[in-house]
Design a protein around this motif. Structure first.
Motif, PDB file in Angstrom:
ATOM      1  N   PHE D 123      55.109  42.874  48.688  1.00 52.32           N
ATOM      2  CA  PHE D 123      55.840  44.095  48.982  1.00 52.32           C
ATOM      3  C   PHE D 123      55.835  44.410  50.477  1.00 52.32           C
ATOM      4  N   LEU D 136      67.576  51.266  46.911  1.00 54.17           N
ATOM      5  CA  LEU D 136      66.939  50.387  45.927  1.00 54.17           C
ATOM      6  C   LEU D 136      67.575  49.001  45.913  1.00 54.17           C
ATOM      7  N   ILE D 137      68.889  48.952  45.819  1.00 54.15           N
ATOM      8  CA  ILE D 137      69.580  47.658  45.706  1.00 54.15           C
ATOM      9  C   ILE D 137      69.215  46.726  46.862  1.00 54.15           C
ATOM     10  N   ARG D 139      66.426  46.867  48.644  1.00 52.61           N
ATOM     11  CA  ARG D 139      65.029  46.458  48.503  1.00 52.61           C
ATOM     12  C   ARG D 139      64.912  45.343  47.473  1.00 52.61           C
ATOM     13  N   VAL D 140      65.724  45.441  46.435  1.00 56.76           N
ATOM     14  CA  VAL D 140      65.721  44.379  45.424  1.00 56.76           C
ATOM     15  C   VAL D 140      66.218  43.076  46.038  1.00 56.76           C
ATOM     16  N   ARG D 141      67.262  43.174  46.858  1.00 49.62           N
ATOM     17  CA  ARG D 141      67.763  41.962  47.522  1.00 49.62           C
ATOM     18  C   ARG D 141      66.669  41.324  48.373  1.00 49.62           C
ATOM     19  N   LEU D 143      63.351  41.604  48.082  1.00 49.74           N
ATOM     20  CA  LEU D 143      62.330  40.983  47.245  1.00 49.74           C
ATOM     21  C   LEU D 143      62.844  39.679  46.660  1.00 49.74           C
ATOM     22  N   THR D 144      64.082  39.702  46.206  1.00 45.65           N
ATOM     23  CA  THR D 144      64.659  38.497  45.616  1.00 45.65           C
ATOM     24  C   THR D 144      64.751  37.363  46.646  1.00 45.65           C
ATOM     25  N   THR D 180      73.196  40.615  53.494  1.00 45.91           N
ATOM     26  CA  THR D 180      73.878  41.656  52.729  1.00 45.91           C
ATOM     27  C   THR D 180      73.094  42.964  52.823  1.00 45.91           C
TER      28      THR D 180
END
Lengths: 185, 185, 185, 185
Positions: D123, D136-137, D139-141, D143-144, D180
């Motif tokens: 993290f 959020l989106i 942050r997800v990118r 992490l991914t 992105t």
DNA sequence: CATGAATGAGTTTTCATTCAT
DNA sequence: GATGAATGAAAACTCATTCAT
């Protein structure tokens, strides 16, 4: 600070731990750690673990050996006997950790044939508390008088009586026992 | 072949070895070998080595617990007290290996907090040998009378007196102590 | 209450424990104890410990196998691919203990050659997310889209975002990856 | 003969075996045998088996900790982020056995609470790949994108693509994801 | 005077598995 | 459908001891 006296320090720490956790359960690592030296250092001062124990015993046993020697020189009066009991109690009290250790590690002690020597001492001492040709009942009284002193040590850790008073009471009961024995009844 | 008695056999052999060589020095391997089972079999019957010891203690301790219970029901006469001492001596004698073991392995015993329980029992018993509000000296006499019985066990392995006679002499000395105590000095 | 379904109960408890403490660290004793039966009872239902694990895997793996089979029947449209990812996410979520177990016990898994099968499945699935003759970069995007779903499981136990929202975000990112791949750029 | 390097050699062999057969399944006997020392020697250098694992983790983990520290000093440009991903990939690659081990032994890892630390690091790293107040989106990118690198490790042992090319493709996909994210969708 | 590195022999304990009942 | 009793193999760990430096 600690120079040259390492040998003594090892004995002190070892006795403390032996009395606390038992001989078998005390490892040389623990002793070394508490002294902040390495295990190997212990081997500079003592040949084996047994050796540490034996040397402690030898040192702290001396007072009782001397007491026996002294007793053998004295006339076997009631006064002498009382004095022997008094000194025995004192010796127990002085070498309390050793006494505790001996009480609690007789299994280890036996294996080192210290057991024999302790018993010999007990019988030697109790022999000084009766006439040479005393009857069985009197010999039992004499031996029990020593155990009365042991009972004092036993009670020490337990009761909330005044300590000094308690010890004196035990000495008194021990005296009664040998007084009865002394008169041969 | 050997049905439900394995548990008992383990206890028997274990006590024998514990008393002989001490608790720490007795390994489960030795116990298992002497029983001709595997070490794992011991673990089927007992959770740990400690557990074996505890269970032995529990079993052989019962007579003394019962003695205390019995004593508490009785009128506190001199006769009762004498009977308590007699039975105590008998219990010691019957559980001689356990007694020997306990005498000799108090270090191990303490760690299992058996020590506490033994002391409690000693004081409970000696409490039954005096009046409720007895003076210190009498309580000391009572405690010492129990130690007189211990002295008997101690002597057992040592002297060449006739065994029965010796035990009787110890009982007699114990009686003297509580008789004195009973009268309030 | 529990009749005939012992086999199922064993699987349930076993998976729970395997996922929690790992396969190796979970002993049959623990499983048996939690079910309140004896270890021997487990052997009535399963030949070995491995057997328990394999049977669980077989059962919970089925949805993914079916998903692959289904995917192979579908036209390879973007819609299909998105649906595969959605269902994959759902399958992960539904079989969360198994997923957790597989994530965390790959070492055990490999030894049972489950590893091969899992990888095969991963590559089979990711194969369904690109055209037959896709370029490396697109195959990587497809594989990564599956990992985006894994990242979702990973994050699940950790962040304080809203769970549902989070899962949807992961699905969205997975979609982006295959959408890019789908267009062949 | 072998001087101060035994400790290191233990770590090397241990990691190799842990990664190969798993932590639980690797016994100290095996490690010792492969090093041609006794088990006890391992205990001279490490207090427990766990300790060996922890020390390995500590050592091989350092590059990633340093990467995080470095990242925190940098301006949060796209270039920086790309550089972080590149270095992360390199670190994974360098510590491949540890990575493999960690992937495959998360159950063991969790019990040592290494799991927490790994997650924290994941993290922390992914935090460096987005703006402070990212949605959020994004942050997800981010992490991914890290998981894209993991996918690279996963694929490594499996596909027959050119290794270098494959790693570059994974890095590229990771870049896409954070690019992105960087633009804020 | 002492340490660092190591050993050999042992310890308690755990586990998957078996089998007669 | 299950249990009670046991095993064989192995595990992690500890300890007293040694010895070159």
């Amino acid at each position: 600070m600690s120079r040259g006296n390492t040998r003594q320090r090892i004995q002190d720490v070892a006795l403390e731990l032996f009395a606390e956790r038992g001989y078998e359960k005390t490892s040389l690592r623990e002793i070394a750690e508490q002294l902040d030296v390495t295990k190997a250092a212990l081997y500079y001062h003592f040949k084996t673990k047994e050796d540490i124990l034996l040397s402690i015993f030898e040192d702290l046993n001396r007072p009782i050996v001397e007491l026996i020697a002294w007793g053998e020189q004295q006339p076997r009066t009631l006064e002498t006997k009382k004095e022997i009991l008094r000194r025995y109690g004192q010796a127990l009290y002085d070498a309390e950790p050793l006494f505790r250790f001996m009480q609690e590690n007789q299994a280890s002690i036996r294996e080192l044939s210290l057991g024999e020597r302790i018993k010999q001492r007990m019988f030697a001492l109790s022999g000084l508390l009766v006439e040479q040709d005393a009857e069985l009942i009197d010999r039992v009284r004499a031996l029990t008088s020593l155990f009365a002193m042991h009972a004092g040590m036993f009670a020490m850790l337990q009761t909330d009586d005044d300590l000094k008073e308690r010890q004196e009471a035990h000495l008194l009961v021990a005296h009664e026992l040998i007084t009865t024995a002394h008169h041969g009844d």
